[in-house]
Design an enzyme around this catalytic site. Structure first.
Site: not given
Ligand code: XIL
Length: 473
Positions: A157, A198, A234, A265, A267
């Protein structure tokens, strides 16, 4: 010098399904720092999903346990205890782990990023701290758990939604090149690791994904060792779910560069305030995304960001995962598994980048003419090959000069395009050594075994055995 390309997936015919896990939720007794304790009461069903005989996941990803603040809670003091339990568990069960994440500018430990500390850093000291972190962590996992972590998220990010660099401490003190330096440090630490950038909310053509694409092209042109792009997906979190076409456009844009793509990731929903989603629609999107990964040969795997809705970082009400709050699989889990299991076999995951320095490039070579000329300036070649029709196609490349065979390579190209590295033969190297500094020679390449198109040929210098930063292998 090494043009060797180690295999990642041991000839795996299917695409691995991964899940983020909270390690502490696997255990009834909490251990490690409080922030890593399980956020919900212990429930034995959690561990059963991961370890049971029908376990749905091939790969696990520490949701937080490998972030810098936990692996290096104080400057120079590393604590691998919790993360090692997770990796050891995967190792015992024949699972893999995705390394997440070496450098996450928005989520740095307080010893590094607390405002009171910011003025203490210089570009040089902060780069040294990054190198220490990356090298220590990658060394630890390579030595202690060989082969379990092959893919690393190196930088996470680094851009915002406008496509500008995120203004974190690293960008401010080092400058945006902290990103490429992190990749160089990671590659020097473990030359076999497959290195990902990522990104969040870059799953459709938008300013952020455009910025990632620009960076990827620049890294490839300059030989920064980037192997793949992780699309977090996400979906529905900050806007409507991108259309399948938009998602495919983004995935293809990286695949066309010869990079790998991973869905890292996933969802999904709910979409309010951007709309609503029914469980059936959510299931259909899960299946579509799996299909897109299965049919994109560059896609190395699909990972969901959490094992069950009860643990989702988006909250239990969001219910965005494949297993519900009662630890019951949703119908989408079986459809995703079916789709991924039926995916066409993919090439073993090769490291594409090994820090070559591009010395010359021939932009387009149509090998239907079966020969072309280029200028030879160093000891290695990199050839980007595109199958003209439906992959796979096989290629056999021979570069020779006045009867001296300099380099040969045979390969099956499974994706739309693939970058092949060619090592010089001993004779070729000797011939070239004799001509060092005597100007340029003409090289004739004879290419057999088509039909295929070699889109570009780059003559590259192999990385020095002892590069700055030092590969110790
Ligand atoms: C998130 C975790 O899921 C949480 O438990 C934590 O509090 C914050 O980080 N992008 C990413 C992940 O690359 O590392 C993040 O994970 C979600 C967004």
């Amino acid at each position: 010098m090494s043009f060797a390309a180690p295999a990642l997936a041991s000839g795996s015919a299917t695409v691995p399904l991964g899940s983020a896990v909270w390690w502490a939720c696997m255990r009834s007794a909490p251990s490690g720092p409080a922030a890593l304790h399980c956020p919900v009461p212990f429930d034995a069903r959690y561990a059963q999903i991961v370890s049971g005989p029908d376990r749905p996941f091939d790969v696990i990803v520490p949701e937080n346990e490998m972030k810098m603040r936990w692996l290096q809670p104080k400057k120079g003091q590393f604590d691998f205890a919790v993360a090692d339990e997770l990796v050891g568990y995967a190792q015992e069960r024949g699972m893999r782990v995705r390394g997440h994440v070496l450098v996450f500018g928005k989520d740095l430990p307080s010893w590094m990023a607390a405002p009171s500390k910011a003025k203490d850093w210089t570009r040089a000291t902060l780069l040294a701290a990054l190198q220490t972190h990356i090298t220590t962590v990658m060394d630890h996992y390579r030595d202690r758990f060989p082969g379990i972590i092959r893919e690393w998220d190196v930088v996470n990010e680094a851009f915002d939604d406008n496509g500008n660099y995120d203004r974190n401490l690293l960008a401010k003190v080092i400058g945006p090149d902290y990103i490429e330096q992190a990749f160089r440090f990671a590659h020097a630490a473990d030359p076999d690791a497959v290195l990902f950038y990522n990104e969040f909310n870059a799953d459709a053509p938008n300013p952020r994904s455009a910025a990632v694409l620009r960076m990827a092209k620049d890294f490839i042109a300059r030989g920064v060792p980037l192997d793949g792009i992780g699309l977090q997906m996400h979906l529905g979190l900050l806007g409507p779910v991108p259309s399948p076409d938009d998602r495919a456009t983004v995935m293809n844009s990286y695949a066309d560069l010869g990079l790998r793509v991973a869905i890292t990731e996933l969802d999904i929903g709910p979409l309010r305030p951007f709309g609503t989603i029914t469980p059936a629609d959510q299931g259909a999107i899960f299946q579509q995304v799996a299909q897109q990964c299965a049919t994109q040969p560059a896609c190395t795997g699909m990972t969901v960001w959490g094992l069950a809705d009860a643990l989702s970082w988006r909250g239990v009400l969001a219910a965005p995962l494949l297993i519900d709050a009662q630890y019951e699989p949703k119908p989408a889990l079986a459809s995703v598994q079916t789709v991924l299991a039926a995916a066409p076999a993919r090439a073993p995951l090769l490291r594409l980048a090994n820090g070559p320095k591009r010395l010359a490039s021939v932009p387009v070579i149509d090998t239907r003419s079966r020969q072309f000329n280029t200028t030879l300036a160093a000891r290695g070649l990199r050839v980007n090959v595109v199958c003209p029709g439906t992959p796979p196609c096989s290629v056999a490349l021979t570069f020779s000069l006045r009867g001296v065979r300099l380099a040969t390579r045979q390969a099956t190209i499974v994706g739309r395009s693939h970058t092949l590295r060619m090592r010089m033969s001993k004779r070729g190297e000797a011939w070239l050594r004799g001509r060092r500094g005597t100007g340029k020679a003409r090289l004739r390449a004879q290419v057999a075994g088509g039909p295929f198109i070699a889109r570009s040929v780059q003559i590259v210098a192999p990385p020095k055995a002892k590069a700055a930063g030092g590969s110790r292998r």
